[in-house]
Design a protein around this motif. Structure first.
Motif, PDB file in Angstrom:
ATOM      1  N   VAL A 161     -28.900  17.433   1.007  1.00  0.00           N
ATOM      2  CA  VAL A 161     -29.817  16.345   1.366  1.00  0.00           C
ATOM      3  C   VAL A 161     -31.241  16.881   1.491  1.00  0.00           C
ATOM      4  CG1 VAL A 161     -30.379  14.604   3.120  1.00  0.00           C
ATOM      5  CG2 VAL A 161     -27.990  15.067   2.530  1.00  0.00           C
ATOM      6  N   VAL A 162     -31.375  18.019   2.158  1.00  0.00           N
ATOM      7  CA  VAL A 162     -32.696  18.641   2.310  1.00  0.00           C
ATOM      8  C   VAL A 162     -33.264  19.005   0.941  1.00  0.00           C
ATOM      9  CG1 VAL A 162     -33.919  20.641   3.239  1.00  0.00           C
ATOM     10  CG2 VAL A 162     -32.195  19.476   4.626  1.00  0.00           C
ATOM     11  N   GLU A 163     -32.420  19.532   0.078  1.00  0.00           N
ATOM     12  CA  GLU A 163     -32.884  19.925  -1.256  1.00  0.00           C
ATOM     13  C   GLU A 163     -33.327  18.703  -2.068  1.00  0.00           C
ATOM     14  OE1 GLU A 163     -31.279  22.324  -5.215  1.00  0.00           O
ATOM     15  OE2 GLU A 163     -30.165  22.417  -3.328  1.00  0.00           O
ATOM     16  N   ALA A 164     -32.569  17.613  -1.969  1.00  0.00           N
ATOM     17  CA  ALA A 164     -32.908  16.403  -2.723  1.00  0.00           C
ATOM     18  C   ALA A 164     -34.192  15.763  -2.208  1.00  0.00           C
ATOM     19  CB  ALA A 164     -31.760  15.403  -2.658  1.00  0.00           C
ATOM     20  N   LEU A 165     -34.369  15.748  -0.891  1.00  0.00           N
ATOM     21  CA  LEU A 165     -35.537  15.105  -0.299  1.00  0.00           C
ATOM     22  C   LEU A 165     -36.796  15.951  -0.435  1.00  0.00           C
ATOM     23  CD1 LEU A 165     -34.015  13.655   3.009  1.00  0.00           C
ATOM     24  CD2 LEU A 165     -34.696  12.368   0.970  1.00  0.00           C
ATOM     25  N   GLY A 166     -36.632  17.264  -0.473  1.00  0.00           N
ATOM     26  CA  GLY A 166     -37.794  18.140  -0.457  1.00  0.00           C
ATOM     27  C   GLY A 166     -38.349  18.260   0.950  1.00  0.00           C
ATOM     28  N   GLY A 167     -39.283  19.177   1.138  1.00  0.00           N
ATOM     29  CA  GLY A 167     -39.822  19.414   2.480  1.00  0.00           C
ATOM     30  C   GLY A 167     -40.468  18.184   3.087  1.00  0.00           C
ATOM     31  N   GLU A 168     -41.317  17.513   2.318  1.00  0.00           N
ATOM     32  CA  GLU A 168     -42.013  16.334   2.840  1.00  0.00           C
ATOM     33  C   GLU A 168     -41.045  15.195   3.133  1.00  0.00           C
ATOM     34  OE1 GLU A 168     -45.474  13.162   1.406  1.00  0.00           O
ATOM     35  OE2 GLU A 168     -45.240  15.088   0.380  1.00  0.00           O
ATOM     36  N   GLY A 169     -40.092  14.978   2.223  1.00  0.00           N
ATOM     37  CA  GLY A 169     -39.113  13.917   2.439  1.00  0.00           C
ATOM     38  C   GLY A 169     -38.219  14.201   3.627  1.00  0.00           C
ATOM     39  N   THR A 170     -37.848  15.446   3.805  1.00  0.00           N
ATOM     40  CA  THR A 170     -37.021  15.814   4.946  1.00  0.00           C
ATOM     41  C   THR A 170     -37.756  15.540   6.254  1.00  0.00           C
ATOM     42  OG1 THR A 170     -35.840  17.505   3.683  1.00  0.00           O
ATOM     43  CG2 THR A 170     -35.815  17.711   6.089  1.00  0.00           C
ATOM     44  N   GLN A 171     -39.031  15.893   6.278  1.00  0.00           N
ATOM     45  CA  GLN A 171     -39.828  15.685   7.482  1.00  0.00           C
ATOM     46  C   GLN A 171     -39.965  14.201   7.815  1.00  0.00           C
ATOM     47  OE1 GLN A 171     -41.359  17.873   9.568  1.00  0.00           O
ATOM     48  NE2 GLN A 171     -41.047  19.802   8.523  1.00  0.00           N
ATOM     49  N   SER A 172     -40.118  13.366   6.791  1.00  0.00           N
ATOM     50  CA  SER A 172     -40.402  11.954   7.039  1.00  0.00           C
ATOM     51  C   SER A 172     -39.155  11.075   7.109  1.00  0.00           C
ATOM     52  CB  SER A 172     -41.332  11.406   5.952  1.00  0.00           C
ATOM     53  OG  SER A 172     -40.718  11.490   4.673  1.00  0.00           O
ATOM     54  N   VAL A 173     -38.067  11.485   6.444  1.00  0.00           N
ATOM     55  CA  VAL A 173     -36.886  10.626   6.353  1.00  0.00           C
ATOM     56  C   VAL A 173     -35.719  11.131   7.209  1.00  0.00           C
ATOM     57  CG1 VAL A 173     -35.143   9.674   4.790  1.00  0.00           C
ATOM     58  CG2 VAL A 173     -37.524   9.857   4.043  1.00  0.00           C
ATOM     59  N   LEU A 174     -35.383  12.421   7.075  1.00  0.00           N
ATOM     60  CA  LEU A 174     -34.205  12.955   7.755  1.00  0.00           C
ATOM     61  C   LEU A 174     -34.495  13.423   9.168  1.00  0.00           C
ATOM     62  CD1 LEU A 174     -31.255  13.859   7.731  1.00  0.00           C
ATOM     63  CD2 LEU A 174     -31.986  15.993   6.633  1.00  0.00           C
ATOM     64  N   LEU A 175     -35.580  14.154   9.343  1.00  0.00           N
ATOM     65  CA  LEU A 175     -35.861  14.742  10.653  1.00  0.00           C
ATOM     66  C   LEU A 175     -35.973  13.704  11.771  1.00  0.00           C
ATOM     67  CD1 LEU A 175     -36.181  17.462  11.986  1.00  0.00           C
ATOM     68  CD2 LEU A 175     -38.654  17.330  11.574  1.00  0.00           C
ATOM     69  N   PRO A 176     -36.619  12.551  11.541  1.00  0.00           N
ATOM     70  CA  PRO A 176     -36.671  11.551  12.623  1.00  0.00           C
ATOM     71  C   PRO A 176     -35.295  11.105  13.101  1.00  0.00           C
ATOM     72  CG  PRO A 176     -38.294  11.036  10.950  1.00  0.00           C
ATOM     73  CD  PRO A 176     -37.458  12.151  10.391  1.00  0.00           C
ATOM     74  N   GLU A 177     -34.338  11.041  12.194  1.00  0.00           N
ATOM     75  CA  GLU A 177     -32.984  10.660  12.599  1.00  0.00           C
ATOM     76  C   GLU A 177     -32.344  11.750  13.451  1.00  0.00           C
ATOM     77  OE1 GLU A 177     -31.767   7.708  12.057  1.00  0.00           O
ATOM     78  OE2 GLU A 177     -33.577   7.150  10.939  1.00  0.00           O
ATOM     79  N   VAL A 178     -32.609  13.006  13.100  1.00  0.00           N
ATOM     80  CA  VAL A 178     -32.029  14.120  13.847  1.00  0.00           C
ATOM     81  C   VAL A 178     -32.703  14.259  15.210  1.00  0.00           C
ATOM     82  CG1 VAL A 178     -31.578  16.599  13.807  1.00  0.00           C
ATOM     83  CG2 VAL A 178     -31.434  15.281  11.687  1.00  0.00           C
ATOM     84  N   ILE A 179     -34.007  13.975  15.267  1.00  0.00           N
ATOM     85  CA  ILE A 179     -34.738  14.089  16.535  1.00  0.00           C
ATOM     86  C   ILE A 179     -34.189  13.135  17.589  1.00  0.00           C
ATOM     87  CG2 ILE A 179     -36.990  13.605  17.601  1.00  0.00           C
ATOM     88  CD1 ILE A 179     -38.298  14.935  15.222  1.00  0.00           C
ATOM     89  N   PRO A 191     -32.630  19.329  15.471  1.00  0.00           N
ATOM     90  CA  PRO A 191     -33.842  19.459  14.662  1.00  0.00           C
ATOM     91  C   PRO A 191     -34.064  20.851  14.098  1.00  0.00           C
ATOM     92  CG  PRO A 191     -34.261  18.182  16.641  1.00  0.00           C
ATOM     93  CD  PRO A 191     -32.883  18.752  16.775  1.00  0.00           C
ATOM     94  N   SER A 192     -33.750  21.872  14.884  1.00  0.00           N
ATOM     95  CA  SER A 192     -33.974  23.231  14.383  1.00  0.00           C
ATOM     96  C   SER A 192     -33.030  23.543  13.229  1.00  0.00           C
ATOM     97  CB  SER A 192     -33.768  24.245  15.518  1.00  0.00           C
ATOM     98  OG  SER A 192     -32.430  24.210  16.004  1.00  0.00           O
ATOM     99  N   VAL A 193     -31.821  22.960  13.237  1.00  0.00           N
ATOM    100  CA  VAL A 193     -30.891  23.168  12.142  1.00  0.00           C
ATOM    101  C   VAL A 193     -31.486  22.651  10.846  1.00  0.00           C
ATOM    102  CG1 VAL A 193     -28.661  22.442  11.190  1.00  0.00           C
ATOM    103  CG2 VAL A 193     -28.824  23.105  13.588  1.00  0.00           C
ATOM    104  N   VAL A 194     -32.120  21.476  10.899  1.00  0.00           N
ATOM    105  CA  VAL A 194     -32.725  20.898   9.708  1.00  0.00           C
ATOM    106  C   VAL A 194     -33.990  21.645   9.307  1.00  0.00           C
ATOM    107  CG1 VAL A 194     -33.798  18.829   8.748  1.00  0.00           C
ATOM    108  CG2 VAL A 194     -31.733  18.644  10.173  1.00  0.00           C
ATOM    109  N   LEU A 195     -34.818  22.002  10.284  1.00  0.00           N
ATOM    110  CA  LEU A 195     -36.094  22.667   9.985  1.00  0.00           C
ATOM    111  C   LEU A 195     -35.884  24.010   9.313  1.00  0.00           C
ATOM    112  CD1 LEU A 195     -38.174  21.795  13.156  1.00  0.00           C
ATOM    113  CD2 LEU A 195     -38.644  21.062  10.814  1.00  0.00           C
ATOM    114  N   THR A 196     -34.827  24.719   9.692  1.00  0.00           N
ATOM    115  CA  THR A 196     -34.591  26.033   9.090  1.00  0.00           C
ATOM    116  C   THR A 196     -34.201  25.923   7.623  1.00  0.00           C
ATOM    117  OG1 THR A 196     -32.281  26.006   9.825  1.00  0.00           O
ATOM    118  CG2 THR A 196     -33.877  27.061  11.281  1.00  0.00           C
ATOM    119  N   ARG A 197     -33.862  24.715   7.177  1.00  0.00           N
ATOM    120  CA  ARG A 197     -33.445  24.516   5.792  1.00  0.00           C
ATOM    121  C   ARG A 197     -34.571  23.971   4.922  1.00  0.00           C
ATOM    122  NH1 ARG A 197     -28.890  24.390   8.793  1.00  0.00           N
ATOM    123  NH2 ARG A 197     -26.876  24.777   7.790  1.00  0.00           N
ATOM    124  N   THR A 198     -35.706  23.622   5.509  1.00  0.00           N
ATOM    125  CA  THR A 198     -36.814  23.067   4.719  1.00  0.00           C
ATOM    126  C   THR A 198     -37.689  24.206   4.188  1.00  0.00           C
ATOM    127  OG1 THR A 198     -38.174  22.834   6.706  1.00  0.00           O
ATOM    128  CG2 THR A 198     -36.827  20.948   6.032  1.00  0.00           C
TER     129      THR A 198
END
Length: 198
Positions: A161-179, A191-198
């Motif tokens: 998911v992180v790879e498909a979204l890219g860094g910017e997409g992960t920050q704007s789409v996935l990270l808010p859900e994890v937060i 959040p740190s689990v996701v951030l370490t993958r961006t």
């Protein structure tokens, strides 16, 4: 895969066309377990997307939980062979229905199926790409990220998911859900689990 195209077509045609007629749950479990292998051996002239119906029949309609669970275990392999359009139109809507949590105080009769979907659903991002992941897959992921029993399976397999979204997409789409997990002491590391993958 050593069969000729004609032999594969004959075998798989009987295999898929008679799913509902086979009264033996044990045989249907075997069919579900080997569904992807047989589909891969098909004549290339018959697109794999044409087998979405028989696969969903095993995953959704079978009365035996073991059959549905065996089909769910094959989710990643089967979906990896599909195109994004088939995933979006046929597979994801069904997965969303199957993944809904049971009403409060009730046990889900298909919990094992939900667990396997949660375990493999992130792999669909590789086929869907950025737009499909953001618009379609995230609706499904939100169900699991809100489930205390299943969110760990998503976070453990979130890389596609992180790879498909890219860094910017992960920050704007996935990270808010994890937060949103920050208020749960058991998931403050989300959040740190996701951030370490961006």
């Amino acid at each position: 895969q050593r069969l000729t195209p004609d032999e594969s077509l004959k075998l798989f045609g009987a295999f898929s066309d008679n799913l509902q007629e086979d009264r033996s749950a044990a045989i249907r479990v075997l069919k579900a377990q080997h569904f992807v292998s047989l589909a891969a051996a098909m004549n290339p002239a018959r697109p794999i997307r044409e087998q979405a119906g028989p696969y969903l029949q095993l995953l959704v309609q079978d009365n035996d939980l073991d059959v549905r669970t065996a089909a769910a275990k094959n989710l990643a392999d089967f979906c990896a062979r599909l195109d994004a359009g088939t995933l979006q139109s046929q597979i994801i809507p069904v997965l969303q229905d199957l993944s809904q949590p049971p009403p409060p105080g009730e046990m889900s009769l298909s919990q094992a199926v939900r667990e396997h979907i949660a375990e493999h659903v992130c792999t669909l991002a590789a086929v869907l790409g950025r737009e499909g992941t953001s618009n379609d897959l995230m609706r499904l992921l939100r169900i699991f990220l809100g489930d205390d029993e299943l969110k760990a399976k998503v976070l453990a397999t979130v890389d596609p998911v992180v790879e498909a979204l890219g860094g910017e997409g992960t920050q704007s789409v996935l990270l808010p859900e994890v937060i949103k997990m920050k208020d749960d002491p058991l998931w403050r590391g989300g959040p740190s689990v996701v951030l370490t993958r961006t």
